[in-house]
Each structure stands twice: as C-alpha cells, then as structure tokens.
Scaffold this motif. Sequence first.
Motif, mmCIF file in Angstrom:
data_model
loop_
_atom_site.group_PDB
_atom_site.id
_atom_site.type_symbol
_atom_site.label_atom_id
_atom_site.label_comp_id
_atom_site.label_asym_id
_atom_site.label_seq_id
_atom_site.Cartn_x
_atom_site.Cartn_y
_atom_site.Cartn_z
ATOM 1 N N ALA A 146 0.836 -1.204 0.000
ATOM 2 C CA ALA A 146 0.000 0.000 0.000
ATOM 3 C C ALA A 146 0.870 1.253 0.000
ATOM 4 N N MET A 147 1.934 1.241 0.787
ATOM 5 C CA MET A 147 2.825 2.397 0.843
ATOM 6 C C MET A 147 3.604 2.559 -0.473
ATOM 7 N N PRO A 152 -1.640 5.787 1.394
ATOM 8 C CA PRO A 152 -1.555 5.804 2.866
ATOM 9 C C PRO A 152 -2.892 5.527 3.551
ATOM 10 N N HIS A 153 -3.998 5.915 2.937
ATOM 11 C CA HIS A 153 -5.301 5.641 3.560
ATOM 12 C C HIS A 153 -5.573 4.138 3.610
ATOM 13 N N ILE A 172 4.964 5.485 12.385
ATOM 14 C CA ILE A 172 6.230 6.103 11.988
ATOM 15 C C ILE A 172 6.370 6.067 10.464
ATOM 16 N N TRP A 173 6.054 4.928 9.873
ATOM 17 C CA TRP A 173 6.154 4.780 8.417
ATOM 18 C C TRP A 173 5.266 5.811 7.719
ATOM 19 N N LEU A 174 4.053 5.981 8.217
ATOM 20 C CA LEU A 174 3.124 6.942 7.621
ATOM 21 C C LEU A 174 3.642 8.377 7.760
ATOM 22 N N LYS A 175 4.253 8.683 8.901
ATOM 23 C CA LYS A 175 4.813 10.021 9.094
ATOM 24 C C LYS A 175 5.985 10.258 8.152
ATOM 25 N N VAL A 176 6.806 9.237 7.972
ATOM 26 C CA VAL A 176 7.952 9.347 7.068
ATOM 27 C C VAL A 176 7.475 9.500 5.629
#
Length: 268
Positions: A146-147, A152-153, A172-176
């Motif tokens: 997905a990333m 991201p959703h 953390i991955w989503l913030k990065v």
Amino acid sequence: QAEQALAKNHRSQIESLLTQLKDYPLYSDLLAESLEDGHAIEDFLEKYGDSRTANQLRQRWLGILADGGNWSRFFAYYQNNDGSELRCSYHYGQIKTGRSEAGYAGGESLWSAGTALPKSCDTLFDAMYRAGRLSRDKVWRRFELAMQHKKPHLAESIETYMGEDDRRIAMIWLKVHANPRMALDCAAWPVTGVLGGKIFVHALDQLAAKDVQLARSLWLGRRARFDITPEDAAHMERRLALALALSRHADAYPALEALSPEQNDEEV
C-alpha cells in the motif's frame, strides 16, 4: 412517470405503468429496476440472458443474496468476472458453507495484491484474521505494498490487523511517507531491523524524486544502521541510478554501470 414511480417505490403505480410500456425500447431496463422477488428476477435473467441489463440486475441481486447469507442461490448465479466486491462475498460464502480452505486461499490472493478493495471485503478479511490466516508477515506485506503504491489511507486501514507495537511502527512509516526528510534523523527512529530498513528505503525512494544527491548521501552514509534486505537494496540502487541519470548527474553512468544484470531492464 415510471422512473419517478421507481424512485418513490410506488409499487402499484409501477406495475400499472409497466403494462403500458412493453413496446418501449427501455422496457427491460425499467422492469429490471422494479424487480424485487427472487423468482421474478430469475425469470428475467433467463429471458434476457447476457444482456447488459440482465448482468446489472444479476450483480445487484447477488449483493442482496450475500447480505442475506443465501449462498446456494448466490453460487448459482455468481460469475468469475463479477469484480472484487462480489469476489470477496464469494470467498466469504465458501468459508461459511464448509469450503473454508478454498475461501481462505481466494481471500489471501485478494489480500496479497496490495490494492484498495471495497469496504465489504472487510467481512472476508476479518474472518481470515479470526482464523489465524493473516500472519504478521502477511499484514506487513500488504501494508508495504500500500505504501509503495502511495496509498496511505489503505495502509491506515490495515493497522486494524496489527498489534499495538506494530501499529506504532506503522505510524512512523506513515509520518515518514508524509515527510521523507525525516530520514535525516533516522538515528533517532525507535525502530530498527528489517522494518526500520523498509521505512528508510521508502523515505529515500521519495527523496530521490526531489533531491537525489541527499537521498544518495543518506543511502551511502546511514544504510548500515538498518537491516536492508537484498531486494530492497537492489531496488534502492536502481532507483538512485535512474534518478541520477534523469538529473544528468556526473555520477549517473558509474551508478548505472554498477547495477547487476538482473537490474538491467529496459528502463535502465
């Protein structure tokens, strides 16, 4: 008038109007919209066969059958090209009717694609999760895909199947993803190992599109902090080489030349 009656669900008016419209070119469309009884729907499908209207009615009816758990009739009218929403229902129906292994296998095929699916597929995935068929590795693999697809959703929705510690890593991955320059402070990240390496590679993959020199500098100077899989390392080296070439950097040719034969695809 018939369309207005259908919109308001005025049954008696609908039936009266339809008897007057049998020669109307769109009669079958109006009739299909008016049908609610299962036997009447089956008669319509038999009469109009593979027409567009019949196919639309069949798919709408399949949704109703799945919602009601009428799996025998659902299986009788389901077709393999019915789309992901009905495919999810089909595999869930298999699980509910004693063909669980086939249902789980079909569900895992949908899950591993890493693409967004209708909300109704959650019922299938929830059943797989309860049965222990969504391992930690499988959950992380769908999150990673997905990333990679910049969804991201979708990735956020996968956190439902993670434990508390993994949800923190996912955050953390989503913030990065939202701010790849966080890679400059990767030494302070509270995640290491393979997952830390995947987040690091994801950040540099994003950075390479905007600042390839910074991405390359971070890759050469800080990759040792993480466990980078051979596949991720190969991806990053190819990504940087192509980004250097597209920016006409002086180091582009040596970087391209250093790629392995397996990495030398048509784009390279």
